[in-house]
Design an enzyme around this catalytic site. Structure first.
Site, PDB file in Angstrom:
ATOM      1  N   ALA A 127      -4.387  32.170  32.615  1.00 55.38           N
ATOM      2  CA  ALA A 127      -5.411  32.995  33.263  1.00 55.38           C
ATOM      3  C   ALA A 127      -6.807  32.597  32.776  1.00 55.38           C
ATOM      4  O   ALA A 127      -7.765  32.550  33.559  1.00 55.38           O
ATOM      5  CB  ALA A 127      -5.152  34.474  33.001  1.00 55.38           C
ATOM      6  N   TYR A 128      -6.915  32.299  31.487  1.00 56.88           N
ATOM      7  CA  TYR A 128      -8.191  31.849  30.914  1.00 56.88           C
ATOM      8  C   TYR A 128      -8.625  30.525  31.529  1.00 56.88           C
ATOM      9  O   TYR A 128      -9.777  30.377  31.959  1.00 56.88           O
ATOM     10  CB  TYR A 128      -8.039  31.706  29.404  1.00 56.88           C
TER      11      TYR A 128
END
Length: 281
Positions: free
Chosen positions: A185-186
């Site tokens: 997600a980062y």
């Protein structure tokens, strides 16, 4: 937690160490470039209470800028602000709350003047297993690492244009460029920083506002060092093998690029991502 603010004075930072473990040292040794056009310029930095953000706060203050920063940790914000020489103000705010962030920016601008520089530094690369992440966690990681960059730019752009222009600097990452695992997600959010930067540069260029991004490699902040020591101490040597330059990055390396992008020395640079990684990519 209620927002708070303070004006204060001082500065200490982290320096690099080759293959050794990092140790704190002064960021005020006078060896850095001086950008006289940054003196007395209002600057806003998100996530300014620790790590890369704290060093960016210190270095702008050393240039004589009027520095405002946003930080979620009240204790870290107060400690940093009390150590810095110069005009420094902060607001304690969770940037996931866009309404609160806008209000905090407005209060800081009331104290320091219309911002001419915005450094969108705040983010969090906390590890997460891709199999387990939920839609709510995915949205939260984007709120922490991407969404506020756009809305802070939106909050300062009008005042910046009326003041004659300025510079917006978004912090990305090289992590997505080589497909880092354990932070999907980062990395996805950080990949989007490049698109945000390109489009904002087009939108704001006619108002003499430049928009660029910095994509750091592995920067040895206190948090990163502690994490690596606890999970994989061999990472320090292994990572240097990937770099062309055999010295670890420190927060000052990123701050130096931010200062250059904020100053008139980079006046014809916009819409670009500048990689600062010691030669990993």
């Amino acid at each position: 937690m209620k927002p708070s603010s303070v004006l204060s004075l001082g500065g200490i930072g982290w320096k690099k160490l080759g293959e050794r473990m990092p140790a704190p040292s002064s960021s005020t040794d006078g060896s850095h470039a001086r950008y006289f056009d940054l003196a007395n310029i209002p600057v806003l930095i998100s996530g300014g209470g620790s790590g890369i953000g704290a060093e960016i706060v210190r270095r702008f203050a050393q240039q004589g800028a009027r520095v405002g920063f946003l930080e979620v940790n009240a204790e870290a914000a107060a400690s940093l602000a009390s150590s810095i020489e110069g005009v420094v103000a902060y607001e304690v705010v969770d940037l996931r709350d866009i309404g609160a962030a806008r209000a905090a920016v407005s209060r800081l601008a009331g104290k320091l003047g219309a911002f001419r520089v915005l450094v969108n530094n705040a983010g969090d690369d906390a590890r997460h297993a891709w199999k387990d992440i939920t839609p709510e966690q995915w949205d939260d990681r984007f709120a922490v690492n991407l969404r506020h960059q756009f809305f802070l730019a939106q909050a300062v752009a009008s005042g910046m244009a009326q003041a004659g222009g300025g510079s917006i600097i978004n912090l990305g990452s090289i992590s997505w460029m080589f497909g880092a695992v354990g932070v999907i997600a980062y990395t996805t959010a950080k990949a989007a920083v490049g698109g945000l930067t390109k489009s904002l540069a087009r939108e704001l260029g006619r108002d003499s506002i430049r928009v660029n991004a910095i994509a750091p490699g592995w920067v040895l902040t206190e948090k990163q060092v502690s994490r690596a020591q606890a999970t994989d101490p061999s990472k320090f040597a292994a990572y240097l093998e990937r770099q062309c330059l055999k010295e670890h990055l420190d927060a000052g390396d990123i701050a130096s690029m931010a200062l250059w992008l904020a100053s008139g020395e980079s006046r014809r640079c916009t819409g670009q991502t500048f990689i600062v990684d010691g030669g990993v990519i």
